[in-house]
Design a protein around this motif. Structure first.
Motif, PDB file in Angstrom:
ATOM      1  N   MET A  90      95.172  13.795  83.742  1.00 12.91           N
ATOM      2  CA  MET A  90      93.915  14.370  83.250  1.00 12.91           C
ATOM      3  C   MET A  90      93.125  14.958  84.420  1.00 12.91           C
ATOM      4  SD  MET A  90      91.594  15.165  81.115  1.00 12.91           S
ATOM      5  CE  MET A  90      92.501  14.653  79.662  1.00 12.91           C
ATOM      6  N   ASN A  91      92.752  16.214  84.294  1.00  8.36           N
ATOM      7  CA  ASN A  91      92.083  16.910  85.383  1.00  8.36           C
ATOM      8  C   ASN A  91      90.576  16.686  85.433  1.00  8.36           C
ATOM      9  OD1 ASN A  91      94.557  18.087  86.107  1.00  8.36           O
ATOM     10  ND2 ASN A  91      94.267  19.749  84.638  1.00  8.36           N
ATOM     11  N   TYR A  92      90.001  16.111  84.373  1.00 10.17           N
ATOM     12  CA  TYR A  92      88.545  15.943  84.292  1.00 10.17           C
ATOM     13  C   TYR A  92      88.202  14.554  83.763  1.00 10.17           C
ATOM     14  CZ  TYR A  92      88.695  20.889  85.113  1.00 10.17           C
ATOM     15  OH  TYR A  92      88.953  22.110  85.684  1.00 10.17           O
ATOM     16  N   ASP A  93      87.136  13.977  84.327  1.00  7.49           N
ATOM     17  CA  ASP A  93      86.698  12.650  83.901  1.00  7.49           C
ATOM     18  C   ASP A  93      85.693  12.732  82.753  1.00  7.49           C
ATOM     19  OD1 ASP A  93      88.192  11.275  85.917  1.00  7.49           O
ATOM     20  OD2 ASP A  93      86.693  11.935  87.374  1.00  7.49           O
ATOM     21  N   ILE A  94      84.906  13.797  82.708  1.00 10.96           N
ATOM     22  CA  ILE A  94      83.946  14.014  81.631  1.00 10.96           C
ATOM     23  C   ILE A  94      84.191  15.390  81.032  1.00 10.96           C
ATOM     24  CG2 ILE A  94      81.501  14.358  81.050  1.00 10.96           C
ATOM     25  CD1 ILE A  94      80.769  12.361  83.204  1.00 10.96           C
ATOM     26  N   ILE A  95      84.257  15.468  79.718  1.00 12.68           N
ATOM     27  CA  ILE A  95      84.367  16.751  79.024  1.00 12.68           C
ATOM     28  C   ILE A  95      83.185  16.847  78.064  1.00 12.68           C
ATOM     29  CG2 ILE A  95      85.731  18.185  77.465  1.00 12.68           C
ATOM     30  CD1 ILE A  95      88.244  16.838  78.596  1.00 12.68           C
ATOM     31  N   ASP A 140      92.479  16.896  67.024  1.00 13.30           N
ATOM     32  CA  ASP A 140      93.609  16.252  67.693  1.00 13.30           C
ATOM     33  C   ASP A 140      93.597  16.516  69.192  1.00 13.30           C
ATOM     34  OD1 ASP A 140      94.369  15.355  65.224  1.00 13.30           O
ATOM     35  OD2 ASP A 140      96.017  16.782  64.966  1.00 13.30           O
ATOM     36  N   ALA A 141      93.210  17.715  69.600  1.00 15.70           N
ATOM     37  CA  ALA A 141      93.155  18.020  71.030  1.00 15.70           C
ATOM     38  C   ALA A 141      92.082  17.200  71.723  1.00 15.70           C
ATOM     39  CB  ALA A 141      92.908  19.512  71.227  1.00 15.70           C
ATOM     40  N   VAL A 142      90.927  17.041  71.087  1.00 15.93           N
ATOM     41  CA  VAL A 142      89.846  16.243  71.685  1.00 15.93           C
ATOM     42  C   VAL A 142      90.266  14.776  71.767  1.00 15.93           C
ATOM     43  CG1 VAL A 142      87.467  15.456  71.400  1.00 15.93           C
ATOM     44  CG2 VAL A 142      88.053  17.846  70.939  1.00 15.93           C
ATOM     45  N   ARG A 143      90.895  14.277  70.717  1.00 21.39           N
ATOM     46  CA  ARG A 143      91.376  12.895  70.741  1.00 21.39           C
ATOM     47  C   ARG A 143      92.400  12.687  71.856  1.00 21.39           C
ATOM     48  NH1 ARG A 143      92.433  11.466  64.307  1.00 21.39           N
ATOM     49  NH2 ARG A 143      90.239  11.281  63.692  1.00 21.39           N
ATOM     50  N   GLU A 144      93.268  13.671  72.067  1.00 17.15           N
ATOM     51  CA  GLU A 144      94.277  13.556  73.124  1.00 17.15           C
ATOM     52  C   GLU A 144      93.620  13.509  74.492  1.00 17.15           C
ATOM     53  OE1 GLU A 144      98.179  13.393  74.864  1.00 17.15           O
ATOM     54  OE2 GLU A 144      97.240  12.776  72.980  1.00 17.15           O
ATOM     55  N   ALA A 145      92.577  14.341  74.695  1.00 15.56           N
ATOM     56  CA  ALA A 145      91.855  14.311  75.968  1.00 15.56           C
ATOM     57  C   ALA A 145      91.236  12.939  76.202  1.00 15.56           C
ATOM     58  CB  ALA A 145      90.785  15.401  75.988  1.00 15.56           C
ATOM     59  N   ALA A 146      90.671  12.348  75.147  1.00 23.27           N
ATOM     60  CA  ALA A 146      90.085  11.011  75.268  1.00 23.27           C
ATOM     61  C   ALA A 146      91.174   9.968  75.547  1.00 23.27           C
ATOM     62  CB  ALA A 146      89.317  10.662  74.002  1.00 23.27           C
ATOM     63  N   ARG A 147      92.300  10.101  74.878  1.00 22.44           N
ATOM     64  CA  ARG A 147      93.397   9.147  75.082  1.00 22.44           C
ATOM     65  C   ARG A 147      93.898   9.180  76.516  1.00 22.44           C
ATOM     66  NH1 ARG A 147      98.668   8.586  75.479  1.00 22.44           N
ATOM     67  NH2 ARG A 147      99.038  10.847  75.533  1.00 22.44           N
ATOM     68  N   LEU A 148      93.869  10.369  77.112  1.00 21.34           N
ATOM     69  CA  LEU A 148      94.338  10.530  78.490  1.00 21.34           C
ATOM     70  C   LEU A 148      93.286  10.122  79.527  1.00 21.34           C
ATOM     71  CD1 LEU A 148      96.255  13.918  78.104  1.00 21.34           C
ATOM     72  CD2 LEU A 148      97.242  11.631  78.417  1.00 21.34           C
ATOM     73  N   GLY A 149      92.105   9.723  79.065  1.00 22.72           N
ATOM     74  CA  GLY A 149      91.143   9.135  79.993  1.00 22.72           C
ATOM     75  C   GLY A 149      89.828   9.855  80.176  1.00 22.72           C
ATOM     76  N   ALA A 150      89.636  11.004  79.549  1.00 21.23           N
ATOM     77  CA  ALA A 150      88.369  11.719  79.709  1.00 21.23           C
ATOM     78  C   ALA A 150      87.301  11.110  78.801  1.00 21.23           C
ATOM     79  CB  ALA A 150      88.547  13.195  79.367  1.00 21.23           C
ATOM     80  N   GLU A 151      86.070  11.056  79.295  1.00 26.69           N
ATOM     81  CA  GLU A 151      84.945  10.682  78.452  1.00 26.69           C
ATOM     82  C   GLU A 151      84.462  11.933  77.731  1.00 26.69           C
ATOM     83  OE1 GLU A 151      80.448   8.721  78.573  1.00 26.69           O
ATOM     84  OE2 GLU A 151      81.575   8.944  80.447  1.00 26.69           O
TER      85      GLU A 151
END
Length: 263
Positions: A1-6, A27-38
């Motif tokens: 994950m390239n970003y900690d906060i989105i 689904d894309a937003v959920r995937e970003a959260a699953r990968l660690g982004a807030e």
């Protein structure tokens, strides 16, 4: 994950013009959260019609509402920080709108109040945003803790209102939050400053923040973030403030941006 906060704007960005969250974007937003982004919804909306969007995403956490005037913990419904307006300053805007027959509402962190009646076209607007206004007797004094005043009308009418207010000297600020809306708030309010404050609290550098938006009230967060992305339906002034462009909100622009840049 390239970003900690989105940070994601809601209307005109995350949602379609019909205020729908598509499955692809969800689904894309959920995937970003699953990968660690807030995931932080950063919106001109109040919390009562922002939290349901967060829940539809299957997420919880902190939301930045009222253009940055109120930062809320979605799970507890606690206000973490808010900027109250000076009611005496606000009276000038109220009198202007009453004289010009422009519809307006006033907002505390959690409540949206209409002083008087609601015409049918305005009722339809509130329904589209899933808002149930509180009716307040306009003879009563303004309540304390107001964080936003919003005027609503046709684009040409709002263009004229904005032009008039641009010539005023006052202790508040006004910002165009959409073609049909102008918000009046405390002079220190902005999505960018609220996002900066949250990033500092989390110990996250700006380079690790992504922000996606579509209108002039998003410019502050687009310029603060290490990567600020404007959706294709943004005005040119917003696009020029961004580092990158994505597809429109009608074309799952948030999903496209996340797949392209987030991981």
């Amino acid at each position: 994950m390239n970003y900690d906060i989105i940070a994601l704007d809601v209307d005109g960005t995350l949602l379609t013009d019909a205020h729908v969250l598509t499955a692809e974007t969800r689904d894309a937003v959920r995937e970003a959260a699953r990968l660690g982004a807030e995931i932080v919804l950063c919106t001109g909306r109040g919390p009562m019609n922002t939290i349901p969007v967060l829940e539809e995403l299957g997420l919880s956490g902190t939301i930045i509402t009222h253009n940055g005037a109120a930062t809320i913990d979605a799970a507890s419904r606690n206000v973490l920080h808010q900027f109250d307006m000076d009611n005496a300053e606000l009276e000038k805007f109220i009198n202007f709108c009453r004289e010009g027959n422009h519809h307006f509402d006033v907002n505390t962190a959690f409540d949206l109040m209409v002083l008087g009646e609601i015409p049918p076209n305005v009722a339809a607007m509130y329904s589209g945003y899933k808002i149930t206004p509180m009716l307040r007797d306009n003879a009563l004094p303004l309540p304390s803790g107001l964080v936003k005043f919003t005027v609503f009308g046709e684009k040409e009418a709002m263009d004229s209102v904005e032009l008039a207010w641009d010539g005023w000297t006052h202790g508040l600020q006004h910002i165009r939050s959409g073609d049909f809306f102008i918000d009046v708030q405390h002079p220190q309010v902005s999505k960018g400053d609220a996002l900066k404050q949250l990033a500092m609290l989390r110990g996250v550098e700006p380079q690790r923040v992504m922000a996606i938006g579509n209108y002039f009230n998003d410019v502050g967060m687009l310029t603060f973030a290490g990567l600020g992305i404007a959706v294709a339906n943004s005005p040119d002034g917003v696009k020029s403030a961004a580092n990158a462009l994505t597809l429109s909100n009608e074309e799952n622009g948030v999903a496209h941006a996340l797949h392209t840049y987030a991981w």
